[in-house]
Write a protein that holds these residues in place. Structure first.
Motif, PDB file in Angstrom:
ATOM      1  N   VAL A   1       0.843  -1.205   0.000  1.00 12.92           N
ATOM      2  CA  VAL A   1       0.000   0.000   0.000  1.00 12.92           C
ATOM      3  C   VAL A   1       0.876   1.252   0.000  1.00 12.92           C
ATOM      4  O   VAL A   1       0.551   2.248  -0.656  1.00 12.92           O
ATOM      5  CB  VAL A   1      -0.969  -0.011   1.206  1.00 12.92           C
TER       6      VAL A   1
ATOM      7  N   ILE B   1      -5.440 -11.697  -0.689  1.00 15.29           N
ATOM      8  CA  ILE B   1      -5.739 -10.310  -0.288  1.00 15.29           C
ATOM      9  C   ILE B   1      -4.589  -9.411  -0.754  1.00 15.29           C
ATOM     10  O   ILE B   1      -4.805  -8.313  -1.276  1.00 15.29           O
ATOM     11  CB  ILE B   1      -5.914 -10.209   1.242  1.00 15.29           C
TER      12      ILE B   1
ATOM     13  N   LEU C   1      -4.387  -6.033  -3.449  1.00 17.25           N
ATOM     14  CA  LEU C   1      -3.853  -4.706  -3.140  1.00 17.25           C
ATOM     15  C   LEU C   1      -2.941  -4.173  -4.243  1.00 17.25           C
ATOM     16  O   LEU C   1      -2.575  -3.000  -4.235  1.00 17.25           O
ATOM     17  CB  LEU C   1      -3.050  -4.765  -1.830  1.00 17.25           C
TER      18      LEU C   1
ATOM     19  N   SER D   1      -8.371  -1.910  -5.024  1.00 23.22           N
ATOM     20  CA  SER D   1      -8.751  -2.081  -3.623  1.00 23.22           C
ATOM     21  C   SER D   1      -9.433  -0.842  -3.052  1.00 23.22           C
ATOM     22  O   SER D   1     -10.055  -0.913  -1.997  1.00 23.22           O
ATOM     23  CB  SER D   1      -7.517  -2.401  -2.775  1.00 23.22           C
TER      24      SER D   1
ATOM     25  N   ALA E   1     -14.099  -0.727   4.761  1.00 23.29           N
ATOM     26  CA  ALA E   1     -13.346   0.153   3.864  1.00 23.29           C
ATOM     27  C   ALA E   1     -14.062   1.489   3.699  1.00 23.29           C
ATOM     28  O   ALA E   1     -13.433   2.555   3.743  1.00 23.29           O
ATOM     29  CB  ALA E   1     -13.148  -0.524   2.510  1.00 23.29           C
TER      30      ALA E   1
ATOM     31  N   LEU F   1     -11.778  -7.979   1.244  1.00 21.00           N
ATOM     32  CA  LEU F   1     -10.874  -7.860   2.391  1.00 21.00           C
ATOM     33  C   LEU F   1      -9.695  -6.950   2.045  1.00 21.00           C
ATOM     34  O   LEU F   1      -9.201  -6.212   2.902  1.00 21.00           O
ATOM     35  CB  LEU F   1     -10.397  -9.235   2.857  1.00 21.00           C
ATOM     36  N   ALA F   2      -9.272  -6.986   0.794  1.00 23.30           N
ATOM     37  CA  ALA F   2      -8.196  -6.084   0.369  1.00 23.30           C
ATOM     38  C   ALA F   2      -8.642  -4.629   0.516  1.00 23.30           C
ATOM     39  O   ALA F   2      -7.839  -3.759   0.873  1.00 23.30           O
ATOM     40  CB  ALA F   2      -7.783  -6.377  -1.075  1.00 23.30           C
ATOM     41  N   ALA F   3      -9.914  -4.369   0.265  1.00 28.89           N
ATOM     42  CA  ALA F   3     -10.426  -3.001   0.410  1.00 28.89           C
ATOM     43  C   ALA F   3     -10.272  -2.534   1.857  1.00 28.89           C
ATOM     44  O   ALA F   3      -9.853  -1.398   2.119  1.00 28.89           O
ATOM     45  CB  ALA F   3     -11.887  -2.933  -0.031  1.00 28.89           C
TER      46      ALA F   3
ATOM     47  N   VAL G   1      -8.146  -3.850   4.186  1.00 29.51           N
ATOM     48  CA  VAL G   1      -6.709  -3.764   4.502  1.00 29.51           C
ATOM     49  C   VAL G   1      -6.142  -2.452   3.966  1.00 29.51           C
ATOM     50  O   VAL G   1      -5.430  -1.723   4.664  1.00 29.51           O
ATOM     51  CB  VAL G   1      -5.935  -4.959   3.891  1.00 29.51           C
ATOM     52  N   SER G   2      -6.469  -2.166   2.726  1.00 29.60           N
ATOM     53  CA  SER G   2      -5.971  -0.946   2.094  1.00 29.60           C
ATOM     54  C   SER G   2      -6.413   0.290   2.876  1.00 29.60           C
ATOM     55  O   SER G   2      -5.624   1.193   3.132  1.00 29.60           O
ATOM     56  CB  SER G   2      -6.469  -0.868   0.652  1.00 29.60           C
TER      57      SER G   2
ATOM     58  N   ALA H   1      -4.496   0.611   6.116  1.00 32.92           N
ATOM     59  CA  ALA H   1      -3.089   0.954   5.872  1.00 32.92           C
ATOM     60  C   ALA H   1      -2.972   2.394   5.370  1.00 32.92           C
ATOM     61  O   ALA H   1      -2.088   3.139   5.797  1.00 32.92           O
ATOM     62  CB  ALA H   1      -2.474  -0.018   4.865  1.00 32.92           C
TER      63      ALA H   1
ATOM     64  N   LEU I   1      -6.568  -9.991   9.346  1.00 33.74           N
ATOM     65  CA  LEU I   1      -5.840  -9.181   8.361  1.00 33.74           C
ATOM     66  C   LEU I   1      -6.692  -7.981   7.956  1.00 33.74           C
ATOM     67  O   LEU I   1      -6.200  -6.866   7.826  1.00 33.74           O
ATOM     68  CB  LEU I   1      -5.488 -10.013   7.118  1.00 33.74           C
TER      69      LEU I   1
ATOM     70  N   TYR J   1      -5.121  -5.946  11.789  1.00 31.55           N
ATOM     71  CA  TYR J   1      -3.693  -6.256  11.686  1.00 31.55           C
ATOM     72  C   TYR J   1      -2.869  -5.121  11.080  1.00 31.55           C
ATOM     73  O   TYR J   1      -1.651  -5.189  11.054  1.00 31.55           O
ATOM     74  CB  TYR J   1      -3.470  -7.552  10.895  1.00 31.55           C
ATOM     75  N   GLN J   2      -3.513  -4.077  10.583  1.00 32.71           N
ATOM     76  CA  GLN J   2      -2.753  -2.941  10.042  1.00 32.71           C
ATOM     77  C   GLN J   2      -2.532  -1.841  11.075  1.00 32.71           C
ATOM     78  O   GLN J   2      -2.129  -0.729  10.733  1.00 32.71           O
ATOM     79  CB  GLN J   2      -3.463  -2.381   8.802  1.00 32.71           C
TER      80      GLN J   2
END
Lengths: 288, 273, 103
Positions: free
Chosen positions: A145, A169, A173, A254, B75, B118-120, B122-123, B126, B149, B153-154
């Motif tokens: 990121v 995941i 990203l 993402s 997100a 889930l990436a949304a 996490v992003s 972060a 995650l 976790y970020q």
């Protein structure tokens, strides 16, 4: 017959990527002669946890990292060896990927543009190193990121393992995601879903179902990846360079939130899903 | 035991209720998400919880799992905070209350790209941290695998209650036993020598990923004392997190993370060579 | 997992580091590094228990065909057959010795 023969002939002209080792994969994509592997097997940084469990380690812990060039531009590259422990990510392999991405971030901060290419053949966390694999994945994700603010982070999924678990995941990203027909992408592996949810929900032996929902063709058709290419070194090398040339996307996949959320809120779950409905749901009203 | 027969955890809800009393509840995009804005000792913050939604129209995500709606919902809530505070030098803190048994396991989830949902999340977490929002996780129950995650976790700092019901892991014990072809007893025996495999919180703490454990009277349903204690822990953390403190480096100091440090040290040497 | 060590007489030779194979089921990785003197040290980690006699035989078969250069050889074996083991070791020695040919 004729058609078959022609296909066979064409195949011999292609250099398949899927059969290459992780090290050869990096070498084959980077500019000729530009690959400099870091933390090579001769540094003997093996997993400190596998031997304690009576499992034979590998000298590179199943991860190859390198500096190199693409179209003469500096990049870092990482490839996971799908054949070692199912491409699972442990402490050392995870730290290698996170570490080289972190160094790429520093280069960008210093004003030296450095992009990244990740070849992801992985089942996700290595269960023998469970929490350290998971922690490493969180750190890889953080680094991606941050790095993608400066330069594209490009992921390649070609099979044979595919990209699963926490690393799927991670793939989500990346700035760009390239897949082949033989690549698969999904969070949970088929066996785990079947165990958790039952065989009616997900039959892990039904290859048609699994490939239909998570295989490269479907992932491209649903817009969850950016490029669909043949399992061929030169096709992949071109595709990676195209992604690099396209630069940092205006909006990373993402960070496209409102539109998919709306589609999913409206999605009718009374019937079970199939590949066609997934395509319709994820692409309706979208302009190419 | 299948997921459907496991009891639904109410811990997250109890801690959210207690910690956000007096804060302003925000309308979340999805019913399984709770959001509140307020202050902790003068620090603006947004508190986020993923909770069970028995009526979820995604049947595999009704028991507190992080599924498609939860990923994008988180997100959206975090992205909103980033955008709202974009021109504000004081970025509100994000406090994730974590009680997530797993990611959602289902056909619809895979077909519709759960990994991307889930990436949304996490992003968003972060990006918030990198933009200067202090991000703190408070583990009050399970923090499992992909669910953790995506939700927690970020964080700049991860706190956990000192309680056997708090668990961090890559895979539930029963499933891990099946996948690694071992019995649960064998896993326990191995875990005694292999801290990253263990299911107890002390082993996890030895990996250096956690702040000191927080002792409470009731992890299940916090007392007034418990809430006061956790608030003071949050305040200390918010005072401790400096503007430039946007990375995860402090996680590398654990006793049992020697290899993670060694890899980075040697890599840096070779990089510069 | 079993750990085995063999020391064999060898000829002094200029070789380069070499690595072949990987630790996948039925396969092995063989790593060679130069070693001063006239010995070959072989360090083996194998998933197959009770395989010492089999390894000794494989090494003797290779010695019958190739004069071993002085080297340290590390092997990580994941249940490879004797045929695959011989192939990988010979590939590794060939790769390590390529420096001689090119010199």
């Amino acid at each position: 017959m004729t058609e078959l023969t022609n296909t066979a002939l064409n195949r011999t002209e292609q250099l398949g990527f899927i059969d290459l080792s992780a090290r050869k994969r990096i070498e084959s994509l980077l500019d000729s002669g530009s690959m400099r592997e870091l933390l090579t097997p001769f540094d003997r940084l093996t997993s400190p946890w596998l031997e304690k469990q009576g499992i034979v380690p590998q000298f590179d812990d199943g991860v190859v990292i390198a500096r190199g060039k693409l179209d003469d531009k500096p990049v870092v590259a990482a490839a996971i060896e799908g054949g070692f422990q199912g491409g699972s990510l442990g402490e050392v392999g995870g730290a290698k990927i996170a570490g080289i991405l972190e160094l790429a971030i520093e280069e960008n901060r210093k004003g030296n543009p450095t992009a990244a290419v990740l070849m992801l053949e992985t089942g996700g966390v290595r269960l023998q190193e469970a929490n350290l694999g998971l922690a490493a994945i969180a750190e890889i994700q953080s680094a991606i990121v941050e790095l993608r603010q400066y330069q594209p982070v490009i992921a390649v999924v070609t099979g044979p393992v595919g990209c699963f678990g926490g690393m799927s995941i991670t793939a989500g990203l990346c700035s760009y995601l390239i897949i082949t027909r033989e690549g698969r992408l999904g969070l949970n592996g088929p066996q785990v879903i079947e165990q958790e949810a039952g065989v009616e929900e997900y039959d892990s032996r039904d290859r048609g179902l699994i490939w239909g929902l998570t295989g490269g063709i479907q992932r491209f058709a649903t817009g969850l990846v950016d490029a669909f290419v043949d399992d061929d070194v030169s096709a992949l090398a071109t595709s990676v360079r195209d992604c690099l040339a396209a630069g940092v996307p205006t909006l990373h996949r993402s960070d496209d939130i409102a539109s998919p959320l709306k589609r999913l809120q409206q999605f009718d779950t009374r019937e079970q899903i199939d590949a066609q409905r997934a395509r319709f749901t994820l692409t309706q009203g979208k302009t190419a | 035991m299948t997921a459907q027969s496991k009891p639904i955890s109410k811990r997250g809800g109890h801690w959210f209720d207690g910690l956000t009393a007096g804060m302003v509840t925000q309308q979340a995009a999805v019913p399984s998400l709770r959001i509140a804005d307020g202050e902790v000792a003068g620090h603006a913050c947004r508190v986020l919880l993923v909770q069970p939604d028995p009526d979820s129209h995604f049947p595999r995500a009704s028991r507190g799992e992080v599924g498609l709606l939860e990923g994008y919902g988180l997100a959206a809530a975090i992205d909103d905070a980033i955008k709202t505070d974009a021109d504000n030098p004081q970025k509100r803190a994000l406090i994730a209350i974590v009680d997530v048994p797993s990611q959602a396991y289902g056909r619809r989830e895979e077909a519709l790209g759960l990994h991307q949902a889930l990436a949304a999340a996490v992003s968003a977490y972060a990006r918030a941290r990198l933009a200067g929002h202090p991000v703190i996780s408070l583990l009050v129950g399970k923090a499992m695998s992909g669910a953790f995650l995506a939700h927690g976790y970020q964080a700049n700092r991860i706190f956990a209650l000192a309680d056997s019901g708090v668990q961090v892991h890559a895979m539930g014990k029963a499933a891990a036993a099946r996948v690694t072809l071992r019995t649960e007893e064998e896993l326990d025996k191995l875990a005694a020598d292999i801290p990253p495999m263990a299911y107890d919180l002390e082993s996890y703490a030895s990996l250096g990923l956690l702040e000191p454990l927080v002792e409470v009277e009731s992890a299940e349903s916090p007392s007034t004392n418990d809430l006061g204690k956790v608030r003071s822990v949050l305040v200390d953390a918010l005072n401790d997190i400096q503007p430039g403190d946007t990375g995860l480096e402090r996680r590398l100091n654990g006793v049992n993370r020697g290899a993670s440090r060694l890899v980075r040290e040697q890599l840096r040497t070779q990089w510069e060579a | 997992m079993e750990t085995l060590h063999f020391t064999r007489p060898a000829r002094a030779a200029e070789i380069q580091p070499a690595l072949v194979g990987y630790v996948g089921s039925g396969d092995l990785e063989v790593m060679i590094e130069p070693l001063q003197g006239s010995q070959t040290e072989i360090h083996i980690q194998t998933s197959s228990p009770g395989s010492e006699i089999r390894w000794r035989q494989v090494i003797e078969q290779i010695e019958a065909r190739i004069s071993l250069p002085a080297m340290r050889m590390d092997i990580h074996d994941f249940a490879a057959t004797p045929g695959v083991i011989r192939l990988r070791i010979e590939q590794a020695i060939e790769l390590a010795s390529a420096v001689e040919a090119s010199a």
